[in-house]
Design an enzyme around this catalytic site. Structure first.
Site, PDB file in Angstrom:
ATOM      1  CD  GLU A 147      -3.021   0.899   1.927  1.00 10.94           C
ATOM      2  OE1 GLU A 147      -2.750   0.645   2.977  1.00 10.94           O
ATOM      3  OE2 GLU A 147      -4.185   1.635   1.739  1.00 10.94           O
ATOM      4  CG  HIS A 220      -5.397   5.135  -0.748  1.00 11.40           C
ATOM      5  ND1 HIS A 220      -5.774   6.151   0.110  1.00 11.40           N
ATOM      6  CD2 HIS A 220      -5.258   4.158  -0.055  1.00 11.40           C
ATOM      7  CE1 HIS A 220      -5.960   5.505   1.397  1.00 11.40           C
ATOM      8  NE2 HIS A 220      -5.695   4.144   1.203  1.00 11.40           N
TER       9      HIS A 220
HETATM   10 ZN   LIG Z   1      -6.010   2.331   2.371  1.00 13.69          ZN
END
Ligand SMILES: [Zn+2]
Ligand SMILES: *[C@@H]1O[C@H](CO)[C@@H](O)[C@H](O)[C@H]1NC(C)=O
Ligand SMILES: *[C@@H]1O[C@H](CO)[C@@H](O)[C@H](O)[C@H]1NC(C)=O
Ligand SMILES: *[C@@H]1O[C@H](CO)[C@@H](O)[C@H](O)[C@H]1NC(C)=O
Ligand SMILES: *[C@@H]1O[C@H](CO)[C@@H](O)[C@H](O)[C@H]1NC(C)=O
Ligand SMILES: *[C@@H]1O[C@H](CO)[C@@H](O)[C@H](O)[C@H]1NC(C)=O
Ligand SMILES: *[C@@H]1O[C@H](CO)[C@@H](O)[C@H](O)[C@H]1NC(C)=O
Ligand SMILES: *[C@@H]1O[C@H](CO)[C@@H](O)[C@H](O)[C@H]1NC(C)=O
Length: 421
Positions: A147, A220
């Site tokens: 991530e 994101h």
């Molecule tokens: Zn996240």
């Protein structure tokens, strides 16, 4: 007589009332057991779980001191995953944006280490790296994702080494821009690009992920970046934990026009359960969560939907959502897709695209030094050059590598003197 009649009517009303209550109750019970039946048949593959974060934050990643069946200060442990009918989980190796241009690569490696340990040291879990492995596992199958693209430090060789460690998915950004892709968040202002939300190097990252068979995750990312990636990617992409902007207008969610592009791409949106993204407040409930599913189904169909809970609640509670969707007339086939089959289809397609690129060599694309923050990169320059970083610096005066230098200078000096004569 009148009294008798009234009594009979009210008696009928009572029976009607009891009957309705019973059937409602039975309905609820049957929806509950139907949800559990469906989830037993199609165990959930969830797109996003941050368990590695509390493991680091509260337990210093010391797995030997933890009972993985009962972890405090985390929404997830083996007991609750099992109760929630979770058969597959994408675990995020998440790295704080403040580590960008510092120790993001080390931190990502450490988070990968703890996920690998967790998934190989517990008999209920299994580390997988393929769609086949994910689809056939009878345990909790773990897939590792990174991530935040800042964790590859703008380096394709680093991306490839992560792949070798079992990483099969990467969110291009977290809450910060990278030098090559843009975030949906305004928390950090570094690396702003002017009208270029996916640079040439960003396109090279996506292409290399396509070649490797890594899922490109657009949760994101900014919508601009998402659109650019959807245009560029040869493989379907996922939003591993994002919900519908039309229901809650948070920029972490996906607007309808982007959903339509996602459908064209054959990709998947795995709906996030985080209260602020679901209800635009901190008091979401299963009803408004189900509204996201209904909306996305209306726009692009149930076959483009998955679940990426991003849980800050309790992972044993998934069946409640499935019950709610059953009560909204979602069919078993649609739910089977949402629970796991849609994700497996997309993952298999990503692998198929990889197989079609098997003759492509690893990309040697490099980001230009002017695009990155040089303060965190060792400058390795060949003799005579001042920039670049592919060769080792030789400090001649220090290493004494050039004993001939003074001699050459002396000869040169003598030659000049002779010329002057
Ligand atoms: Zn996240
Ligand atoms: C988990 O541990 C806590 C104490 O740390 C205990 O109160 C609780 O009952 C345990 N839960 C299970 C399911 O074992
Ligand atoms: C960015 O693009 C938009 C339209 O695509 C244009 O209006 C704007 O002036 C551009 N901005 C910069 C800084 O180039
Ligand atoms: C989001 O929706 C709320 C109310 O639903 C509204 O007050 C707000 O202005 C909206 N924000 C944006 C960016 O559209
Ligand atoms: C669920 O939440 C929504 C929005 O927060 C609210 O409008 C609705 O009344 C709630 N429903 C229930 C059953 O609590
Ligand atoms: C579900 O289907 C039933 C029977 O066809 C119908 O009466 C009901 O209105 C439907 N519910 C929803 C939420 O669509
Ligand atoms: C480059 O990194 C240094 C050290 O982390 C930081 O202070 C600086 O703001 C960064 N510059 C940019 C343009 O991000
Ligand atoms: C090279 O070595 C000398 C002598 O040790 C030192 O003074 C100088 O700073 C070094 N230069 C670089 C670029 O490291």
């Amino acid at each position: 007589m009148l009294i008798y009649k009234e009594a009979r009517i009210s008696g009928a009303w009572i029976w009607w009332f009891i009957c309705t209550l019973l059937s409602l109750l039975l309905g609820v019970i049957s929806e509950t057991s139907r949800a559990k039946d469906i989830m037993t048949k199609y165990p959930l593959i969830d797109g996003h779980n941050d368990l590695a974060v509390p493991l680091r934050m509260y337990h210093k990643s010391k797995l030997s001191k933890l009972n993985m069946h009962n972890i405090s200060k985390a929404a997830t442990d083996i007991t609750r995953l099992t109760a929630g009918h979770v058969g597959g989980q994408i675990f995020a190796a998440y790295v704080l944006c403040t580590a960008q241009d510092k120790d993001a690569v080390r931190l990502a490696l450490e988070q990968i280490d703890v996920i690998r340990r967790m998934c190989t040291e517990n008999k209920e879990m299994e580390l997988v790296t393929t769609a086949e492995g994910m689809g056939t596992s009878t345990k909790i199958a773990c897939l590792i994702s990174i991530e935040g693209g800042h964790s590859i430090d703008s380096s394709l060789p680093t991306l490839r080494m992560f792949y070798l460690l079992g990483v099969r998915s990467m969110a291009l950004t977290h809450n910060c821009n990278t030098p090559w892709a843009e975030t949906s968040s305004s928390l950090y202002s570094n690396y702003q690009q002017k009208n270029n939300s996916l640079t040439d190097f960003g396109k090279a990252v996506v292409s290399e992920m396509n070649r490797l068979g890594m899922l490109v995750d657009l949760s994101h990312s900014s919508w601009g970046t998402a659109r650019a990636v959807l245009k560029h990617s040869a493989a379907p992409v996922i939003f591993s934990h994002s919900s519908a902007y039309a229901i809650c207008n948070n920029t972490r969610n996906v607007p309808d026009d982007l959903l339509l592009l996602l459908k064209e791409n054959g990709g998947l949106i795995m709906v996030n359960f985080y209260s602020n993204f679901v209800a635009c407040s901190n008091n979401a409930n299963v009803s408004i969560l189900a509204d996201h599913f209904d909306h996305i189904k209306l726009v692009i169909g149930a076959e483009s939907i998955g679940i990426g809970a991003d849980y800050d609640g309790d992972v044993s509670k998934y069946p409640e959502l499935i019950e709610e969707l059953i009560s909204r007339n979602w069919t078993e086939e649609e739910l089977a897709g949402v629970l796991r089959l849609n994700f497996l289809r997309v993952f298999r397609k990503v692998e198929k695209v990889r197989d079609g690129m098997v003759h492509n060599l690893p990309s040697e694309a490099e980001i230009s030094l002017s695009e990155v923050n040089e303060s965190c990169r060792a400058k390795l320059v060949p003799p005579g050059k001042t920039r670049g970083y592919m060769q080792e610096v030789k400090n001649f005066s220090e290493n004494g590598n050039t004993p001939l230098m003074p001699v050459i200078a002396l000869i040169c000096f003598i030659l000049v003197l002779i010329q002057l004569e």
